[in-house]
Design a protein around this motif. Structure first.
Motif, mmCIF file in Angstrom:
data_model
loop_
_atom_site.group_PDB
_atom_site.id
_atom_site.type_symbol
_atom_site.label_atom_id
_atom_site.label_comp_id
_atom_site.label_asym_id
_atom_site.label_seq_id
_atom_site.Cartn_x
_atom_site.Cartn_y
_atom_site.Cartn_z
ATOM 1 N N ILE A 91 8.289 1.495 15.865
ATOM 2 C CA ILE A 91 8.557 1.305 17.296
ATOM 3 C C ILE A 91 7.314 0.958 18.113
ATOM 4 C CG2 ILE A 91 10.618 2.738 17.243
ATOM 5 C CD1 ILE A 91 8.991 4.965 18.589
ATOM 6 N N LEU A 92 6.143 0.983 17.503
ATOM 7 C CA LEU A 92 4.941 0.621 18.256
ATOM 8 C C LEU A 92 4.924 -0.879 18.531
ATOM 9 C CD1 LEU A 92 2.188 2.785 16.519
ATOM 10 C CD2 LEU A 92 3.398 3.228 18.664
ATOM 11 N N ALA A 93 4.570 -1.251 19.732
ATOM 12 C CA ALA A 93 4.521 -2.657 20.130
ATOM 13 C C ALA A 93 3.593 -3.440 19.207
ATOM 14 C CB ALA A 93 4.041 -2.774 21.573
ATOM 15 N N GLY A 94 4.064 -4.578 18.761
ATOM 16 C CA GLY A 94 3.259 -5.463 17.931
ATOM 17 C C GLY A 94 3.269 -5.134 16.448
ATOM 18 N N GLU A 95 3.884 -4.033 16.050
ATOM 19 C CA GLU A 95 3.916 -3.660 14.631
ATOM 20 C C GLU A 95 5.019 -4.451 13.927
ATOM 21 O OE1 GLU A 95 2.887 -2.970 11.466
ATOM 22 O OE2 GLU A 95 1.873 -1.341 12.536
ATOM 23 N N THR A 96 4.637 -5.268 12.976
ATOM 24 C CA THR A 96 5.611 -6.096 12.265
ATOM 25 C C THR A 96 5.845 -5.638 10.828
ATOM 26 O OG1 THR A 96 3.898 -7.660 11.572
ATOM 27 C CG2 THR A 96 5.041 -8.132 13.649
ATOM 28 N N ARG A 97 5.115 -4.633 10.404
ATOM 29 C CA ARG A 97 5.273 -4.161 9.023
ATOM 30 C C ARG A 97 6.415 -3.150 8.924
ATOM 31 N NH1 ARG A 97 -0.582 -1.897 8.174
ATOM 32 N NH2 ARG A 97 -0.088 -1.231 10.295
ATOM 33 N N VAL A 98 6.859 -2.949 7.704
ATOM 34 C CA VAL A 98 7.865 -1.937 7.394
ATOM 35 C C VAL A 98 7.302 -1.122 6.232
ATOM 36 C CG1 VAL A 98 9.167 -3.445 5.821
ATOM 37 C CG2 VAL A 98 10.315 -1.533 6.944
ATOM 38 N N ALA A 99 7.628 0.163 6.193
ATOM 39 C CA ALA A 99 7.011 1.067 5.218
ATOM 40 C C ALA A 99 7.473 0.842 3.784
ATOM 41 C CB ALA A 99 7.262 2.516 5.627
ATOM 42 N N ALA A 100 8.599 0.198 3.582
ATOM 43 C CA ALA A 100 9.088 -0.064 2.226
ATOM 44 C C ALA A 100 9.835 -1.396 2.213
ATOM 45 C CB ALA A 100 10.001 1.062 1.756
ATOM 46 N N THR A 101 9.596 -2.162 1.196
ATOM 47 C CA THR A 101 10.301 -3.429 1.007
ATOM 48 C C THR A 101 11.544 -3.183 0.159
ATOM 49 O OG1 THR A 101 9.130 -3.921 -1.047
ATOM 50 C CG2 THR A 101 8.099 -4.683 1.029
ATOM 51 N N ALA B 186 11.173 -7.915 11.082
ATOM 52 C CA ALA B 186 9.871 -8.507 11.428
ATOM 53 C C ALA B 186 9.021 -8.780 10.193
ATOM 54 C CB ALA B 186 9.114 -7.596 12.393
ATOM 55 N N SER B 187 9.411 -8.208 9.059
ATOM 56 C CA SER B 187 8.699 -8.432 7.793
ATOM 57 C C SER B 187 9.499 -9.339 6.862
ATOM 58 C CB SER B 187 8.443 -7.098 7.086
ATOM 59 O OG SER B 187 7.560 -6.302 7.825
ATOM 60 N N SER B 188 10.513 -9.995 7.409
ATOM 61 C CA SER B 188 11.381 -10.898 6.648
ATOM 62 C C SER B 188 12.166 -10.196 5.547
ATOM 63 C CB SER B 188 10.567 -12.062 6.063
ATOM 64 O OG SER B 188 9.950 -12.798 7.086
ATOM 65 N N CYS B 189 12.533 -8.941 5.793
ATOM 66 C CA CYS B 189 13.361 -8.176 4.862
ATOM 67 C C CYS B 189 14.689 -7.886 5.552
ATOM 68 C CB CYS B 189 12.671 -6.864 4.475
ATOM 69 S SG CYS B 189 11.093 -7.053 3.643
ATOM 70 N N SER B 190 15.748 -8.462 5.028
ATOM 71 C CA SER B 190 17.056 -8.310 5.663
ATOM 72 C C SER B 190 17.734 -7.000 5.276
ATOM 73 C CB SER B 190 17.965 -9.477 5.267
ATOM 74 O OG SER B 190 18.308 -9.374 3.889
ATOM 75 N N ASP B 191 18.661 -6.576 6.111
ATOM 76 C CA ASP B 191 19.462 -5.392 5.795
ATOM 77 C C ASP B 191 20.213 -5.606 4.481
ATOM 78 O OD1 ASP B 191 18.606 -4.173 8.148
ATOM 79 O OD2 ASP B 191 20.433 -4.649 9.252
ATOM 80 N N LYS B 192 20.706 -6.809 4.281
ATOM 81 C CA LYS B 192 21.442 -7.120 3.054
ATOM 82 C C LYS B 192 20.555 -6.923 1.826
ATOM 83 C CE LYS B 192 24.132 -10.618 0.716
ATOM 84 N NZ LYS B 192 24.662 -11.960 0.704
ATOM 85 N N ALA B 193 19.291 -7.337 1.911
ATOM 86 C CA ALA B 193 18.371 -7.165 0.783
ATOM 87 C C ALA B 193 18.152 -5.688 0.481
ATOM 88 C CB ALA B 193 17.043 -7.861 1.077
ATOM 89 N N TYR B 194 18.061 -4.871 1.524
ATOM 90 C CA TYR B 194 17.917 -3.428 1.315
ATOM 91 C C TYR B 194 19.173 -2.853 0.667
ATOM 92 C CZ TYR B 194 13.544 -3.069 3.950
ATOM 93 O OH TYR B 194 12.245 -3.179 4.364
ATOM 94 N N GLU B 195 20.336 -3.288 1.134
ATOM 95 C CA GLU B 195 21.588 -2.806 0.547
ATOM 96 C C GLU B 195 21.682 -3.196 -0.926
ATOM 97 O OE1 GLU B 195 24.964 -2.437 3.894
ATOM 98 O OE2 GLU B 195 24.280 -4.489 3.540
ATOM 99 N N GLU B 196 21.324 -4.428 -1.232
ATOM 100 C CA GLU B 196 21.368 -4.897 -2.620
ATOM 101 C C GLU B 196 20.385 -4.127 -3.505
ATOM 102 O OE1 GLU B 196 20.742 -9.110 -2.196
ATOM 103 O OE2 GLU B 196 22.845 -9.463 -1.641
ATOM 104 N N ALA B 197 19.322 -3.607 -2.896
ATOM 105 C CA ALA B 197 18.322 -2.831 -3.637
ATOM 106 C C ALA B 197 18.757 -1.378 -3.831
ATOM 107 C CB ALA B 197 16.980 -2.887 -2.906
ATOM 108 N N GLY B 198 19.832 -0.967 -3.136
ATOM 109 C CA GLY B 198 20.344 0.382 -3.326
ATOM 110 C C GLY B 198 20.289 1.296 -2.123
#
Length: 89
Positions: free
Chosen positions: A9-19, A42-54
């Motif tokens: 939630i910090l402004a400008g943060e585009t990373r995510v803690a897990a791919t 913001a890290s080009s990781c879609s919700d669908k990709a997370y779902e497919e990963a489990g």
């Protein structure tokens, strides 16, 4: 054990803690994973990709934190996020 991955939630943060690849590895070890909706956009990781990963996709940050024993974040939890943490997480 549940691992939660909320959106940063910090402004400008585009990373995510897990791919999605990281989620897949944790899921293979038997962990339940919950990713907040849009956490990886913001890290080009879609919700669908997370779902497919489990992972399960949670609608809100509160839903992501609620039952998570471990929370993965890039930045430390803010004062607004700390109350959302499960006791002992």
């Amino acid at each position: 054990m549940q691992i939660g991955i909320p959106a940063e939630i910090l402004a400008g943060e585009t990373r995510v803690a897990a791919t999605p690849e990281t989620v897949k590895k944790f899921a293979a070890l038997g962990y339940k994973l919950v990713v907040q909706k849009g956490a990886g956009i913001a890290s080009s990781c879609s919700d669908k990709a997370y779902e497919e990963a489990g992972a399960t996709i949670a609608a809100t940050a509160a839903d992501t934190y609620k039952d998570s024993d471990v929370v993965l974040k890039v930045a430390a939890p803010t004062a607004e996020e700390v109350p959302l943490l499960k006791q002992g997480a």
